[in-house]
Enzyme design. Structure first.
Site, PDB file in Angstrom:
ATOM      1  N   HIS A 361      -5.115 -30.923  62.086  1.00 48.18           N
ATOM      2  CA  HIS A 361      -4.256 -29.730  62.019  1.00 48.18           C
ATOM      3  C   HIS A 361      -3.118 -29.797  63.015  1.00 48.18           C
ATOM      4  O   HIS A 361      -2.037 -29.277  62.758  1.00 48.18           O
ATOM      5  CB  HIS A 361      -5.090 -28.466  62.161  1.00 48.18           C
ATOM      6  CG  HIS A 361      -5.769 -28.116  60.879  1.00 48.18           C
ATOM      7  ND1 HIS A 361      -7.030 -28.547  60.577  1.00 48.18           N
ATOM      8  CD2 HIS A 361      -5.304 -27.474  59.786  1.00 48.18           C
ATOM      9  CE1 HIS A 361      -7.331 -28.153  59.360  1.00 48.18           C
ATOM     10  NE2 HIS A 361      -6.313 -27.490  58.857  1.00 48.18           N
ATOM     11  N   GLU A 607     -10.884 -27.498  47.514  1.00 48.69           N
ATOM     12  CA  GLU A 607     -10.923 -28.484  48.604  1.00 48.69           C
ATOM     13  C   GLU A 607     -12.219 -29.283  48.566  1.00 48.69           C
ATOM     14  O   GLU A 607     -12.282 -30.407  49.047  1.00 48.69           O
ATOM     15  CB  GLU A 607     -10.833 -27.774  49.958  1.00 48.69           C
ATOM     16  CG  GLU A 607      -9.608 -26.897  50.083  1.00 48.69           C
ATOM     17  CD  GLU A 607      -9.479 -26.270  51.460  1.00 48.69           C
ATOM     18  OE1 GLU A 607      -8.682 -26.773  52.250  1.00 48.69           O
ATOM     19  OE2 GLU A 607     -10.181 -25.278  51.741  1.00 48.69           O
ATOM     20  N   ASP A 631      -7.937 -31.500  52.592  1.00 52.12           N
ATOM     21  CA  ASP A 631      -9.397 -31.545  52.644  1.00 52.12           C
ATOM     22  C   ASP A 631      -9.979 -32.241  51.418  1.00 52.12           C
ATOM     23  O   ASP A 631     -10.954 -32.972  51.534  1.00 52.12           O
ATOM     24  CB  ASP A 631      -9.963 -30.125  52.768  1.00 52.12           C
ATOM     25  CG  ASP A 631      -9.959 -29.679  54.218  1.00 52.12           C
ATOM     26  OD1 ASP A 631     -10.358 -30.483  55.082  1.00 52.12           O
ATOM     27  OD2 ASP A 631      -9.534 -28.551  54.508  1.00 52.12           O
ATOM     28  N   CYS A 678      -1.156 -26.884  48.145  1.00 51.94           N
ATOM     29  CA  CYS A 678      -0.540 -26.555  49.434  1.00 51.94           C
ATOM     30  C   CYS A 678      -0.899 -27.574  50.516  1.00 51.94           C
ATOM     31  O   CYS A 678      -0.736 -27.311  51.695  1.00 51.94           O
ATOM     32  CB  CYS A 678      -0.926 -25.144  49.864  1.00 51.94           C
ATOM     33  SG  CYS A 678      -2.693 -24.883  49.965  1.00 51.94           S
TER      34      CYS A 678
HETATM   35  C1  PEP Z   1      -5.725 -28.469  52.847  1.00 52.89           C
HETATM   36  O1  PEP Z   1      -6.881 -28.737  53.164  1.00 52.89           O
HETATM   37  O2  PEP Z   1      -5.033 -29.181  52.108  1.00 52.89           O
HETATM   38  C2  PEP Z   1      -5.076 -27.248  53.374  1.00 52.89           C
HETATM   39  C3  PEP Z   1      -3.894 -26.879  52.954  1.00 52.89           C
HETATM   40  O3  PEP Z   1      -5.729 -26.580  54.335  1.00 52.89           O
HETATM   41  P1  PEP Z   1      -5.806 -27.066  55.864  1.00 52.89           P
HETATM   42  O4  PEP Z   1      -4.916 -28.240  56.040  1.00 52.89           O
HETATM   43  O5  PEP Z   1      -5.391 -25.907  56.698  1.00 52.89           O
HETATM   44  O6  PEP Z   1      -7.257 -27.392  56.013  1.00 52.89           O
HETATM   45 MG    MG Z   2      -8.114 -27.207  54.092  1.00 46.21          MG
END
Ligand code: PEP
Ligand code: MG
Length: 758
Positions: A361, A607, A631, A678
């Site tokens: 992250h 995910e 994920d 996303c």
């Molecule tokens: C993902 O897992 O692609 C996502 C957008 O969520 P995060 O990166 O915050 O886990």
């Molecule tokens: Mg995620």
């Protein structure tokens, strides 16, 4: 044998001077293995040769002088084959090269092993003996084990040498290597931040040397008292005198009669200093927290603070008391999402993190901030980087410490080119994301890091596709209240009137933690994470949903998204709680004029791979799907997104991932449910084109990528990308997928993005 081996490795890693560490090591190996000669050669990958750096047995004058090409001699053969070579009579071997200056004529037996770190040969360790014989299996096993254990220490030691090296010419192309975390290049001064320590993370341990622990503790107490004196002096005249009393109170507590004495007694009973400190401090905290008097009760946090500061000094870390430079490159053992949230407006120019990988992250947030980042860089003593100049190459993952003029000029040139390309794509930011033959797709924003939306509002996106609500929860000492959250969400919703704002419910766990809600897990990404936590804590979930619903009154653009869904039951349970919040609020709130409480659309993130097989059932229960490809990739490929060691395996262009993404699109279209993505894949030119071809309705990405992806989409034909997708889905390796996609981008006239690494 194991003890000897450990001793040799430990001594090597503890020796601050690489040359003397290597010399000591060859002596020890020769002695332990009762042989006549032990030598070590280090690889120079630029010059493509091994350099003899230390030997106990070969002529001293050849050390630092004799080189052997990567394809020459027995040493070269060991490097090429990447396996041990055990020869009874080396001089008879066809690849033996006679190098008179090393004076090895009397040696016959030869055993060489490669020292390999992260698939790269760092050097060759060899032993030789006069008597012609094969070394036995135990000897071979010992040398192989030793080499394997030395590899990481040697890589660290080489990295340190690179940092401390004064001759800047050597650095022309020598870099420390990590994983490219966020693209871009930056030049600046490094500022090292050490982690805050907390007694809550200490696990209790016994010791066999209480005297040593006592001494450590006494040193920590003395250092802590000096710290308080220093702080008192520094703050005198700046803050009111009575606030400074706190330091006196801390000092009194440290006085022999109180905490220090009790901790010392505990150490004498066999606990380590850290464990003893934890037990005594925890005891005091509990006592204070139970007091009736509110003033005294609040002193519990002072005691906790004092304990943490003592712990910090016990760990001999330097607290970051120095002032931040105006602009700096943040360096830490583990740069976290919360650190970025903390430093984002304070002159942050780049990020270097020893831990983490390209989809941690922290890396994602660095990308959102448009700040170059290197993750998972080889282990280096952080202190040596502090305040040094460097170049962060976020495309290649290379860090150049104290670069010379030539390199600086080269990189300045790159930075200028980058700015030109960014300016070029900006010209289409406000135009629709539509292909040359008229196929349109919606681009939305990933947000959450910054509370100011000015930049994002002007990015050309149509609303927010992912608002990561956990980020504002991070730099705090407790969960935000319902009204604090309501205010925050109101700001977000009102910044995008008439455009949807998709708020994801709290998604902590994995590599995102909250300081006031510690989660200790062996497998954090497979454990208590996302919706699993909030369903276990409905009070946290309900509070957040209530705040979202309240913020939406008068706005009407909220959608709620649930992270990490792995079953239909979780969706039912979360929906039940959202309904509960809705009914509660509808009886509690008074509305004026046209305002009313609205029931928002609810969606889930895809995910967890398992739910790909339940999409039709899930489509009936929710209003939209959004794929979290970050994920989804880690779970489909079983590759931890936060682990630099396996970063080469983490690839969203793996055929399995692409086929899964295509299946999701086909099923969603059949179920007539809106679908977005996303994850980071949406912000990459090739990724965005594949998703467009698969039929995704919306792509959501950080503000810095909107214009670039619009540019890309506006320069292709939908029919051409459909053909590209059809071919990609037949390819069976990631490597082939990448090279085919690069070719295609060239053909579309988009090769500039590939070459710039954007
Ligand atoms: C993902 O897992 O692609 C996502 C957008 O969520 P995060 O990166 O915050 O886990
Ligand atoms: Mg995620």
């Amino acid at each position: 044998m194991l003890t000897t081996l450990r001793r040799i490795v430990l001594e090597f890693s503890q020796n601050a001077e690489l040359d003397s560490a290597l010399h000591r090591m060859v002596e020890q190996i020769k002695e332990t293995m009762k042989t006549d000669c032990c030598s070590i050669y280090l690889a120079d990958h630029l010059k493509q040769h091994f350099l003899l750096v230390a030997s106990d047995g070969l002529a001293e004058r050849s050390l630092g002088q004799t080189t052997i090409g990567f394809t020459e001699g027995l040493v070269g053969l060991v490097g090429q084959r990447e396996e041990p070579l055990n020869i009874a009579n080396a001089q008879n071997h066809p690849q033996f090269i006679h190098a008179p200056e090393v004076e090895e004529d009397e040696f016959n037996a030869f055993l060489g092993t490669p020292i390999i770190h992260r698939r790269k040969v760092l050097g060759i360790l060899s032993i030789q003996q006069k008597h012609a014989r094969y070394f036995n299996e135990n000897e071979e096993a010992f040398l192989v084990t030793l080499s394997a254990q030395l590899a990481a220490s040697l890589a660290n030691a080489e990295a340190s040498v690179l940092i401390t090296e004064q001759d800047s010419n050597r650095h022309l192309k020598k870099a420390l290597h990590g994983v490219a975390g966020s693209s871009g290049v930056t030049i600046g001064e490094m500022f090292v931040v050490y982690p805050a320590v907390s007694l809550s993370t200490v696990s209790l341990k016994r010791t066999k040397s209480p005297e040593l622990e006592l001494q450590l503790f006494e040193e920590a107490v003395a250092k802590t008292i000096t710290d308080f004196d220093f702080m008192t002096n520094k703050l005198q005249g700046i803050i009111a005198e009575n606030f400074l009393d706190i330091f006196d109170m801390y000092k009194q507590l440290l006085d022999n009669a109180n905490i220090s004495k009790e901790v010392s007694e505990k150490i004498r009973t066999g606990w380590t200093a850290e464990s003893a400190l934890k037990q005594i401090i925890d005891g005091y905290v509990v006592q204070f927290e139970a007091l009736e008097d509110q003033y005294l009760r609040e002193r519990a946090s002072d005691i906790r603070d004092l304990g943490d500061r003592l712990l910090l000094n016990l760990k001999k870390l330097n607290i970051n008391e120095q002032e931040l430079p105006k602009e700096f490159i943040l360096v830490a053992e583990e740069v976290t999402a919360s650190m970025l949230a903390q430093y984002q407006h304070q002159g942050l120019k780049g990020v270097v993190s020893l831990h983490g990988s390209n989809n941690s992250h922290a890396a994602i947030l660095a990308r959102a901030l448009g700040v170059p980042a290197i993750m998972g860089i080889e282990k280096i003593p952080l202190g040596q980087l502090h305040q040094k100049a460097c170049i962060v190459d976020g495309y290649s993952g290379e860090l150049f410490v104290q670069p010379n003029e030539t390199l600086l000029r080269e990189y300045q040139h790159l930075i200028t080119e980058e700015i030109l390309l960014a300016d070029k794509v900006k010209t289409v930011a406000k135009l629709p994301a539509i292909t040359k033959d008229g196929h349109e797709i919606e681009l939305q924003l990933n947000a959450g890091l910054s509370s100011g939306f000015e930049h994002s509002k002007n990015s050309g996106a149509e609303g927010i596709g992912l608002y990561r609500t956990e980020i504002p929860f991070m730099n705090r000492s407790c969960f935000p209240s319902e009204s604090e959250q309501t205010q925050l969400y109101q700001q977000v919703l009102s910044a995008f009137p008439n455009q949807t704002v998709t708020m994801r419910t709290l998604d902590v766990g994995g590599d995102k933690s909250l300081p006031y809600f510690p989660i200790n897990e062996d497998n954090p990404f497979l454990g208590w994470r996302g919706i699993r936590i909030t369903l276990d804590h409905p009070e946290i979930f309900l509070l957040q949903v209530r705040a979202m619903l309240r913020a939406n009154v008068g706005q009407g653009n909220l959608q709620i998204m649930l992270p990490m869904i792995s079953s239909t039951l979780e969706v039912e349970e979360a929906t039940r709680l959202i309904n509960q919040a809705y009914y509660e609020l509808s009886t509690e709130l008074d509305f004026t004029g046209d305002e009313k409480l609205l029931r928002p659309k609810i969606g889930i993130m895809i995910e967890v791979p398992g739910i790909i097989y339940q999409l039709p059932e899930l489509a009936i229960k929710v209003d939209f799907f959004s794929v979290g490809s970050n994920d989804l990739t880690q779970y489909l490929l079983a590759v931890d997104r936060n682990n630099a060691r396996v970063s080469g395996l983490y690839d969203s262009y793996h055929p399995a991932v692409l086929r899964a993404l295509n299946q999701i699109a086909e099923q969603s279209s059949r179920a007539c449910i809106p679908l977005s993505l996303c994850g980071e894949l949406a912000s990459e030119p090739a990724g965005a084109l594949l998703l467009l071809a698969m039929g995704y309705d919306t792509l959501s990405m950080n503000a810095h990528n909107i214009a670039k992806i619009k540019w890309v989409i506006r320069h292709v034909d939908f029919t051409a990308v459909k053909m590209m997708l059809a071919h990609v889905l037949t390819i069976s390796t990631s490597k082939q997928v990448h090279s085919y996609l690069n070719e295609q981008l060239e053909q579309f006239g988009l090769g500039g993005f590939v070459r710039a690494g954007m």
